[in-house]
Every structure is written in C-alpha cells, then in structure tokens.
Write a protein that holds these residues in place. Sequence first.
Motif, PDB file in Angstrom:
ATOM      1  N   VAL A 183       0.674  -1.250  -0.035  1.00  0.00           N
ATOM      2  CA  VAL A 183       0.220  -0.206   0.244  1.00  0.00           C
ATOM      3  C   VAL A 183       1.066   1.566   0.453  1.00  0.00           C
ATOM      4  O   VAL A 183       1.483   1.388   0.885  1.00  0.00           O
ATOM      5  CB  VAL A 183      -0.948   0.530   1.538  1.00  0.00           C
ATOM      6  CG1 VAL A 183      -2.168   0.951   0.826  1.00  0.00           C
ATOM      7  CG2 VAL A 183      -1.635  -1.419   1.383  1.00  0.00           C
ATOM      8  N   TYR A 184       0.667   2.070  -0.682  1.00  0.00           N
ATOM      9  CA  TYR A 184       1.304   3.194  -1.201  1.00  0.00           C
ATOM     10  C   TYR A 184       0.552   4.307  -0.724  1.00  0.00           C
ATOM     11  O   TYR A 184      -0.803   5.072  -1.489  1.00  0.00           O
ATOM     12  CB  TYR A 184       1.866   3.232  -2.829  1.00  0.00           C
ATOM     13  CG  TYR A 184       2.689   2.525  -2.863  1.00  0.00           C
ATOM     14  CD1 TYR A 184       4.395   2.058  -2.374  1.00  0.00           C
ATOM     15  CD2 TYR A 184       2.368   0.987  -3.234  1.00  0.00           C
ATOM     16  CE1 TYR A 184       4.582   0.971  -2.516  1.00  0.00           C
ATOM     17  CE2 TYR A 184       3.180  -0.096  -3.798  1.00  0.00           C
ATOM     18  CZ  TYR A 184       4.529   0.205  -3.552  1.00  0.00           C
ATOM     19  OH  TYR A 184       4.891  -1.097  -4.042  1.00  0.00           O
ATOM     20  N   SER A 185       0.549   5.335   0.567  1.00  0.00           N
ATOM     21  CA  SER A 185       0.205   6.218   0.252  1.00  0.00           C
ATOM     22  C   SER A 185      -0.505   7.120  -0.810  1.00  0.00           C
ATOM     23  O   SER A 185       1.557   7.374  -1.285  1.00  0.00           O
ATOM     24  CB  SER A 185       0.514   6.971   2.030  1.00  0.00           C
ATOM     25  OG  SER A 185      -0.453   7.792   2.245  1.00  0.00           O
ATOM     26  N   GLY A 186      -1.018   7.969  -1.129  1.00  0.00           N
ATOM     27  CA  GLY A 186      -0.833   9.333  -2.301  1.00  0.00           C
ATOM     28  C   GLY A 186      -1.451  10.523  -1.862  1.00  0.00           C
ATOM     29  O   GLY A 186      -0.808  11.358  -2.681  1.00  0.00           O
ATOM     30  N   ALA A 187      -1.460  10.704  -0.671  1.00  0.00           N
ATOM     31  CA  ALA A 187      -1.972  12.404  -0.395  1.00  0.00           C
ATOM     32  C   ALA A 187      -0.371  12.634   0.456  1.00  0.00           C
ATOM     33  O   ALA A 187      -0.515  12.972   1.600  1.00  0.00           O
ATOM     34  CB  ALA A 187      -2.798  12.325   0.482  1.00  0.00           C
ATOM     35  N   ASP A 188       0.117  13.713  -0.084  1.00  0.00           N
ATOM     36  CA  ASP A 188       0.919  14.132   0.610  1.00  0.00           C
ATOM     37  C   ASP A 188       0.961  15.024   1.871  1.00  0.00           C
ATOM     38  O   ASP A 188       2.085  14.787   2.565  1.00  0.00           O
ATOM     39  CB  ASP A 188       2.327  15.733  -0.523  1.00  0.00           C
ATOM     40  CG  ASP A 188       2.097  15.235  -1.953  1.00  0.00           C
ATOM     41  OD1 ASP A 188       1.480  13.790  -2.083  1.00  0.00           O
ATOM     42  OD2 ASP A 188       2.869  15.329  -2.881  1.00  0.00           O
ATOM     43  N   GLU A 189      -0.174  15.293   2.255  1.00  0.00           N
ATOM     44  CA  GLU A 189      -0.071  16.262   3.088  1.00  0.00           C
ATOM     45  C   GLU A 189      -0.574  15.251   4.605  1.00  0.00           C
ATOM     46  O   GLU A 189      -0.723  15.401   5.368  1.00  0.00           O
ATOM     47  CB  GLU A 189      -1.966  17.194   3.250  1.00  0.00           C
ATOM     48  CG  GLU A 189      -2.089  17.762   2.128  1.00  0.00           C
ATOM     49  CD  GLU A 189      -1.468  17.683   0.929  1.00  0.00           C
ATOM     50  OE1 GLU A 189      -1.866  16.156   0.238  1.00  0.00           O
ATOM     51  OE2 GLU A 189      -2.415  18.174  -0.491  1.00  0.00           O
ATOM     52  N   MET A 190      -0.803  14.133   3.977  1.00  0.00           N
ATOM     53  CA  MET A 190      -0.482  12.751   5.202  1.00  0.00           C
ATOM     54  C   MET A 190       0.554  11.887   4.598  1.00  0.00           C
ATOM     55  O   MET A 190       0.101  10.712   5.527  1.00  0.00           O
ATOM     56  CB  MET A 190      -2.416  12.869   4.488  1.00  0.00           C
ATOM     57  CG  MET A 190      -3.880  12.890   4.400  1.00  0.00           C
ATOM     58  SD  MET A 190      -4.187  13.402   6.009  1.00  0.00           S
ATOM     59  CE  MET A 190      -4.759  12.220   6.724  1.00  0.00           C
ATOM     60  N   ALA A 191       1.397  12.024   4.133  1.00  0.00           N
ATOM     61  CA  ALA A 191       2.429  11.675   4.328  1.00  0.00           C
ATOM     62  C   ALA A 191       2.734  10.625   6.122  1.00  0.00           C
ATOM     63  O   ALA A 191       3.184   9.250   5.930  1.00  0.00           O
ATOM     64  CB  ALA A 191       3.975  11.917   3.861  1.00  0.00           C
ATOM     65  N   VAL A 192       2.818  11.416   7.242  1.00  0.00           N
ATOM     66  CA  VAL A 192       2.417  10.689   8.087  1.00  0.00           C
ATOM     67  C   VAL A 192       1.964   9.794   8.531  1.00  0.00           C
ATOM     68  O   VAL A 192       1.944   9.083   8.994  1.00  0.00           O
ATOM     69  CB  VAL A 192       3.230  11.838   9.670  1.00  0.00           C
ATOM     70  CG1 VAL A 192       3.103  11.373  10.553  1.00  0.00           C
ATOM     71  CG2 VAL A 192       4.338  12.966   9.209  1.00  0.00           C
ATOM     72  N   SER A 193       0.710  10.297   8.674  1.00  0.00           N
ATOM     73  CA  SER A 193      -0.650   9.781   8.694  1.00  0.00           C
ATOM     74  C   SER A 193      -0.438   8.417   7.556  1.00  0.00           C
ATOM     75  O   SER A 193      -0.335   7.399   8.903  1.00  0.00           O
ATOM     76  CB  SER A 193      -1.703   9.793   7.836  1.00  0.00           C
ATOM     77  OG  SER A 193      -2.859   9.214   8.231  1.00  0.00           O
TER      78      SER A 193
END
Length: 290
Positions: A183-193
């Motif tokens: 799973v790759y998180s795609g919202a840069d604003e939510m990288a930590v999350s």
Amino acid sequence: YEEIKGVIPALITPFDHEENFDEMRMRKTVNWLLEEGVHGFYLTGSTGEGFLMTPEERKVVVEVVVDEVKGRVPVIVHVGAIGTKISIDLAKHAEKAGADAVSSVPPFYWRFSDDAIFQYYEDLATATSLPMIIYNVPLAGLFGFDFIKRLSGIPHVHGVKYTAYTHQDIHKAKAQIGKDFMVYSGADEMAVSGILNEADGIIGSFYSMLPDVFVNIYDHVKKEEFKEAQRLQKIAVDIIEASLKFDYYAVIKVAMKWMGMDAGYVRRPFRNLTAEQEEAVKASYREIRD
Ligand code: HMN
C-alpha cells in the motif's frame, strides 16, 4: 526488486518552452532526486502529465528514465489510459524497457461499471509478468475497500496506490488481503499518517520538489521520532497549500528551478507561472514558519 518501499516521487516530466519532452532535464532530475535520497520513481502518472502525452511520447520518457536510473532504485510505470488496448501496449513496453512494476488508474470519463473496471485490470495485469499496482484516486473515482479487495484477487495485482484519506483502510488491507499486499499512501499532506498506518511507501507529486523533507519525514516516523516528523509535515502542508493556489505541477517545476534543478515547463492546458505569480509563490513560502 524484491520490495518497492519508501519515498517515491510521482516524477514530473520536464518539457521545454515549446512543450517538447526535455530529455536532458529529465536525466538531471532523476539524478538530483537520487542524490536527495529518494527510494524509487513513479512515472507518467498525473504528476508526470501522462495523459497529455501520446503513447509514443510516454514510451520515450520511460526509456530515458530507466536508462538514467540504471537499476539504482525501482521504477513503477503508470500505464493508465481509457482504452485497455492502449494501456496493455504501454505495459508491455514498460516491461521490455526494464520497469519493475506497472500501475494504472481505472478507466475514467464514462463512469464505467465496477465489472468493466475489474475486467480492465484483469486484462492489463495479466498482459505482462510485472506486478500491478492499482490506483485509488479521487480524480478517477475512489474505490470502496470491498472493491479493492476484489481487485486484489486478480493475478499479478500486488498493491494499491492509495490516494484517499481513509487510512484506517490501510490496516484493513494488511489484515484482510495480506501483509505483502503493498500500500502506497498518495496524499502528500498525509504522509506521516500513511506511514504510521502501515503504508509501505508514499508516492506523490511534492516528493519531486521536497525530496529531502519527505525522506526525513519517512526516516523519523520509522525511528518513532514523531515530534520531528510532525514538525516537518506541518511545514510541508503549508508549502503544499500555498502551491495548490496555482497549477501546482508548474509550481513544483519552478521551485525546483530555484533550488538549481531546472525542471522546465508544463504542457497546456496547464499554465506556467508568470513572473509575477512566481514572486507571489516565493513570498508565500517565505511566510511559512515552524
Ligand atoms: C500521480 O502522479 O499520479 C500523483 O502523484 C498522485 C498523487 O497522489 C498526487 N495527487 C494528484 O496529483 C491528484 C498527490 O501527490 C497530490 O498532488 C498532493 O497530495 C497534493 O494535494
């Protein structure tokens, strides 16, 4: 590559003044980002302006980047198009060119049914032997968790680029689909999350512009140094929000130029910044504080 993990810029594609693909700037961008410590590349996606290029042009970008990377990090190629035959052709080319994985948005514009989207991914994923990363993104219509689970049953489907904010579903994917479903998180604003909620990596536009910031964020979260991760994420969010006021792929390219990495221009209908707008962006960045 055994595993594709970490900070993966959704690579910008540099164009020259006349909107031609700029091979030299592309090669320099790749090396600059590798020096800044990124862990992989995601090509010709939204950030790479892939939908504004012909299939032939997209192939050239892939060949140039793979050639310049020289196996130093994994390369994922976004091959999405509305037509299955076009995507399959791009995927076969990516495999031949030496890519490590392919990825695709679902076919969009006509609001295809879930069954049509499933069929699209099945046809595409089984056309090559590469791992396929499906793509959950609001611009093309978000999938529900159950549909992601259904798609994960297709041979070669290996993970998801998850550009949604419902990070609790990342845990669900790991628990119900399997730990090795990437799973790759795609919202840069939510990288930590994203990283905290078990994402294997982060793929996004601003990792082309702030590679060091996000590599540091990634390392801090992994080392459980949350205060510092939080501090950097807050600064990044302010920078992102200031950038989103314009056509932000143009902002990313201009900001890279300020840092000595001239990344060229965007293609129409995206708009490059006027000199005045450039100054306005600079001024808004200067106001950003800890
Ligand atoms: C891609 O190239 O396909 C993108 O990287 C997708 C990525 O998730 C970005 N989303 C879009 O460009 C629509 C984000 O990095 C996004 O730019 C960022 O979170 C700012 O909102």
